[in-house]
Design a protein around this motif. Structure first.
Motif, short mmCIF file in Angstrom:
data_model
loop_
_atom_site.label_atom_id
_atom_site.label_comp_id
_atom_site.label_asym_id
_atom_site.label_seq_id
_atom_site.Cartn_x
_atom_site.Cartn_y
_atom_site.Cartn_z
N PHE A 139 39.67 44.07 36.53
CA PHE A 139 38.56 45.29 36.17
C PHE A 139 39.49 46.15 35.03
O PHE A 139 40.58 46.65 34.89
N ALA A 192 39.61 40.68 28.32
CA ALA A 192 38.26 40.51 28.26
C ALA A 192 37.47 39.00 28.95
O ALA A 192 36.30 38.90 29.01
N GLU A 193 38.65 38.47 29.62
CA GLU A 193 38.36 37.53 29.71
C GLU A 193 37.72 37.43 31.51
O GLU A 193 36.96 36.46 32.53
N GLY A 194 38.15 38.73 32.29
CA GLY A 194 37.23 38.80 33.57
C GLY A 194 38.41 38.32 34.55
O GLY A 194 38.39 39.12 35.71
N GLU A 195 39.37 38.11 34.46
CA GLU A 195 40.15 37.77 35.66
C GLU A 195 41.08 36.59 34.40
O GLU A 195 40.94 35.70 33.53
N ARG A 220 33.33 49.41 42.09
CA ARG A 220 33.09 48.65 41.92
C ARG A 220 34.39 46.91 42.07
O ARG A 220 33.77 46.09 42.13
N VAL A 221 35.64 47.50 42.82
CA VAL A 221 36.42 46.44 43.30
C VAL A 221 35.76 45.77 44.01
O VAL A 221 35.30 44.10 45.02
N SER A 222 35.52 46.76 45.15
CA SER A 222 34.83 46.52 46.50
C SER A 222 33.94 44.95 46.64
O SER A 222 33.67 44.04 47.35
N GLU A 223 32.59 45.37 45.63
CA GLU A 223 31.67 44.66 45.23
C GLU A 223 31.96 42.99 44.15
O GLU A 223 31.13 42.09 45.00
N ALA A 224 32.71 43.40 43.72
CA ALA A 224 33.12 42.14 43.17
C ALA A 224 33.76 41.33 44.41
O ALA A 224 33.67 40.09 44.45
N LEU A 225 34.85 41.88 45.01
CA LEU A 225 35.41 41.62 46.41
C LEU A 225 35.14 40.92 47.30
O LEU A 225 35.27 39.45 47.82
N ALA A 226 33.92 41.15 47.43
CA ALA A 226 33.04 40.48 48.86
C ALA A 226 32.32 39.73 48.29
O ALA A 226 32.61 38.55 49.59
N SER A 285 42.09 32.58 41.94
CA SER A 285 41.28 33.43 40.15
C SER A 285 42.11 35.01 40.64
O SER A 285 41.57 35.25 41.84
N PRO A 331 32.19 39.34 31.16
CA PRO A 331 32.78 39.44 32.03
C PRO A 331 32.38 40.53 33.23
O PRO A 331 32.79 40.33 34.63
N TRP A 358 28.63 41.67 36.51
CA TRP A 358 28.37 41.32 37.60
C TRP A 358 28.01 42.95 37.78
O TRP A 358 28.10 43.24 39.50
N ARG A 367 34.38 37.01 47.28
CA ARG A 367 35.95 36.00 46.82
C ARG A 367 36.41 35.91 48.64
O ARG A 367 37.84 36.97 48.60
N ASN A 425 35.38 39.06 56.65
CA ASN A 425 34.30 39.58 55.70
C ASN A 425 32.39 40.08 55.27
O ASN A 425 31.98 40.38 54.62
N LEU A 436 42.67 32.56 35.60
CA LEU A 436 43.05 31.25 36.04
C LEU A 436 43.99 31.05 36.19
O LEU A 436 45.05 30.50 35.16
N LYS A 463 27.02 44.53 51.13
CA LYS A 463 26.96 45.24 49.00
C LYS A 463 26.30 45.04 48.20
O LYS A 463 25.61 45.78 47.84
#
Lengths: 181, 217
Positions: free
Chosen positions: B152, B122-125, B164-170, B148, A160, A163, B172, A85, B127, A92
């Protein structure tokens, strides 16, 4: 090597000045509220190093940043040129956007380029291993990881969803030279 | 940046064959996940890549344990989803556009994925570490790692949520799944079999994590 190039926001073809001296870069960025520091990022990371390994290696940096600036969440973004990717990931962040909290990161491997818009200027900051940059909340900016993305960055967040970017819809990024290391 | 080259278009016959095969896999995975209570009522949605440019997605409003091949629609991953396709189709399509190796995407609504994502939002992920089953995810070779799973916030504006998902996964590339708080799990793989393995493994790891939270109280 880290480098700062200043442009008039309307003249991407006419750079005003270039700095490679760390103190000069720090001084210029401090004037627009951007924190730029250097940490020792010489700890070697094996190819397969995951988030845990990177955070463990730089535990002292993570702890110090959290204590000083109240970050609650820390993660690692790591991308290699052969990631399937990679091209999409570059796209992005190539448009001008803002965040609702400071965007703070330490580059511990590779490099990437921030473009910060402040007043009537654009500050092009090439960040390399060991650079800590904190772009203030609300500052217009974009990020170019280059045509063959390769970096690992430790990222610090207060919230959280810190970003999440708000894109300004301004095409200014398309007029500036891309990062081509 | 130059524009991406146009994807090759398959002939009508080849597309029909690919669609029929994808539909069979989707019907089968629907039954498999439904009997495990991962997709209650008409919840959940599934998709399968057909080629570089096309994917097959489940129709909206059907019980995923009772799918027929007619409930699977082919669509262009670069175009707006057609009427009748699952409302959450944009959350599938960005993965096909951005991850060339993704062949199947499965979205479940299990009790544990909704509950745990809600509790830990609240933790955002989330683990996950030191579970033997982590080896079932992607190319992990050891359980001595941390995986992780991003969480969302839910959003009824699906295109905005997808962005938003796409931006964060870029950033990862190793990620094989994420949670939407109070909603459910998205997981994918390089084949339908791998997507199913990731779904089952993640559902199991989430259950384990929730049980651990109870024990530690």
């Amino acid at each position: 090597m880290s480098q700062l190039t200043l442009y008039p926001a309307t003249r991407p073809d006419a750079p005003l000045d270039t700095f490679t001296d760390f103190d000069a870069i720090r001084r210029e960025l401090a004037a627009i509220g951007v924190r730029f520091e250097r940490v020792d990022a010489s700890i070697p990371l094996p190819d397969g190093a995951g988030q845990d390994d990177v955070l463990a290696a730089y535990q002292h940096v993570v702890d110090a940043e959290k204590a000083k600036h109240g970050y609650n969440t820390v993660d690692v973004a790591r991308i290699k040129p052969d990631a399937p990717n990679a091209a999409q990931a570059r796209l992005k962040f190539l448009s001008e956007h803002t965040h609702s909290e400071d965007e703070s990161r330490v580059m511990v491997e590779g490099s990437g380029c921030f473009y910060l818009r402040a007043g009537d200027k654009v500050y092009q900051v090439v960040c390399t291993r060991g650079d800590l940059i904190s772009v203030p909340e609300g500052m217009r900016h974009w990020f170019d990881m280059g045509p063959r993305p390769e970096f690992a960055a430790i990222r610090f967040f207060i919230r959280p969803d810190g970003w999440v970017g708000s894109f300004t819809g301004d095409a200014i990024a398309d007029r500036f030279p891309r990062y081509e290391p | 940046m130059s524009a991406p080259a146009a994807a090759p278009t398959l002939t009508a016959t080849a597309t029909a064959t690919a669609l029929a095969e994808a539909a069979r896999e989707i019907v089968e995975v629907g039954r498999f996940l439904s009997v495990r209570n991962f997709v209650p009522a008409t919840s959940g949605n599934f998709s399968r890549r057909l080629d570089a440019r096309h994917a097959a997605v489940t129709r909206s409003g059907v019980d995923k344990g009772e799918l027929t091949e007619a409930d699977v629609l082919a669509l262009d991953v670069h175009a707006p989803p057609p009427p009748g396709a699952s409302a959450e189709t944009p959350l599938h399509l960005h993965l096909y556009r951005e991850r060339p190796q993704v062949a199947a995407v499965l979205h479940t609504h299990s009790v544990v994925s909704a509950l745990l994502s809600h509790l830990r939002q609240a933790e955002g992920e989330l683990l996950l570490r030191d579970f033997e089953l982590l080896k079932a995810l992607g190319d992990n070779r050891t359980h001595e790692t941390t995986v992780s799973i991003p969480i969302f916030p839910n959003d009824q504006d699906v295109p905005r949520l997808a962005a938003r998902v796409s931006e964060a996964l870029a950033l990862r590339p190793e990620c094989v799944g994420y949670l939407i708080a109070g909603h459910g799990l998205y997981a994918w793989g390089r084949s339908m079999a791998e997507a199913r393995r990731h779904t089952v493994a993640l559902e199991h790891l989430l259950t384990y994590e929730l049980e651990m939270m109870k024990v530690r109280r």
